[in-house]
Design a protein around this motif. Sequence first.
Motif, PDB file in Angstrom:
ATOM      1  N   THR A  31      -4.039   6.914  -3.731  1.00 23.74           N
ATOM      2  CA  THR A  31      -3.748   5.889  -2.921  1.00 23.74           C
ATOM      3  C   THR A  31      -3.710   4.531  -3.895  1.00 23.74           C
ATOM      4  O   THR A  31      -4.097   4.323  -5.057  1.00 23.74           O
ATOM      5  CB  THR A  31      -5.080   4.962  -1.892  1.00 23.74           C
ATOM      6  N   TYR A  32      -2.420   3.310  -3.270  1.00 25.72           N
ATOM      7  CA  TYR A  32      -2.229   2.159  -4.617  1.00 25.72           C
ATOM      8  C   TYR A  32      -2.259   1.160  -3.397  1.00 25.72           C
ATOM      9  O   TYR A  32      -1.547   1.274  -2.648  1.00 25.72           O
ATOM     10  CB  TYR A  32      -1.039   2.636  -4.841  1.00 25.72           C
ATOM     11  N   TYR A  33      -3.182   0.030  -3.895  1.00 25.74           N
ATOM     12  CA  TYR A  33      -3.092  -1.547  -3.060  1.00 25.74           C
ATOM     13  C   TYR A  33      -2.680  -2.699  -3.834  1.00 25.74           C
ATOM     14  O   TYR A  33      -2.974  -2.148  -5.473  1.00 25.74           O
ATOM     15  CB  TYR A  33      -3.637  -1.683  -2.369  1.00 25.74           C
ATOM     16  N   THR A  85      -6.795  -0.570   4.232  1.00 22.97           N
ATOM     17  CA  THR A  85      -6.915   0.869   3.891  1.00 22.97           C
ATOM     18  C   THR A  85      -5.466   1.428   4.033  1.00 22.97           C
ATOM     19  O   THR A  85      -5.341   1.335   5.206  1.00 22.97           O
ATOM     20  CB  THR A  85      -8.021   1.589   3.992  1.00 22.97           C
ATOM     21  N   LEU A 124      -2.876   2.046   8.557  1.00 22.46           N
ATOM     22  CA  LEU A 124      -2.215   0.248   7.834  1.00 22.46           C
ATOM     23  C   LEU A 124      -4.042  -0.127   8.414  1.00 22.46           C
ATOM     24  O   LEU A 124      -3.371  -0.693   9.269  1.00 22.46           O
ATOM     25  CB  LEU A 124      -1.569  -0.613   7.463  1.00 22.46           C
ATOM     26  N   ALA A 131       0.916  -1.725   0.312  1.00 26.04           N
ATOM     27  CA  ALA A 131      -0.390  -0.427  -0.445  1.00 26.04           C
ATOM     28  C   ALA A 131       0.912   1.283   0.062  1.00 26.04           C
ATOM     29  O   ALA A 131       1.887   1.421   0.541  1.00 26.04           O
ATOM     30  CB  ALA A 131      -1.048  -0.251   1.441  1.00 26.04           C
ATOM     31  N   LYS A 139      -5.851  -5.455  -2.205  1.00 31.44           N
ATOM     32  CA  LYS A 139      -7.070  -4.467  -2.262  1.00 31.44           C
ATOM     33  C   LYS A 139      -8.757  -5.120  -1.887  1.00 31.44           C
ATOM     34  O   LYS A 139      -9.233  -6.265  -1.823  1.00 31.44           O
ATOM     35  CB  LYS A 139      -7.176  -4.386  -3.973  1.00 31.44           C
TER      36      LYS A 139
END
Length: 111
Positions: free
Chosen positions: A57-59, A68, A80, A49, A64
């Motif tokens: 944001t990237y997961y 979060t 997190l 993340a 995913k």
Amino acid sequence: QVKLVESGGGLVQPGGSLRLSCVASGMSVGYHGMEWYRQTPGNQRELIARIDSIMRTYYADSVKGRFTISRDNPTNTVYLQMNNLKPEDSAVYYCSGYSYWGQGTQVTVSS
């Protein structure tokens, strides 16, 4: 001097939740991209993340919809939130930012 300190790991049953925290000093989490990685024995650290300075944001696909990433600028903390944990989420979780790393916190998902 930059320091990142993670906390919040532990033992949790499958389907449970944990919230990891990463408190930064010597840098502002709001100005830098902050990341969470995890690592299991014998494997490379995996980026799971990321949150950038404008809150994008990237997961990783593996987390995913379950994890979060967020940050709180006044307390200089990155979080997190991990929900619906699975045994394969067991790992040491690391916070990273501005090329610095925390010491890691162990997460174990087991019944």
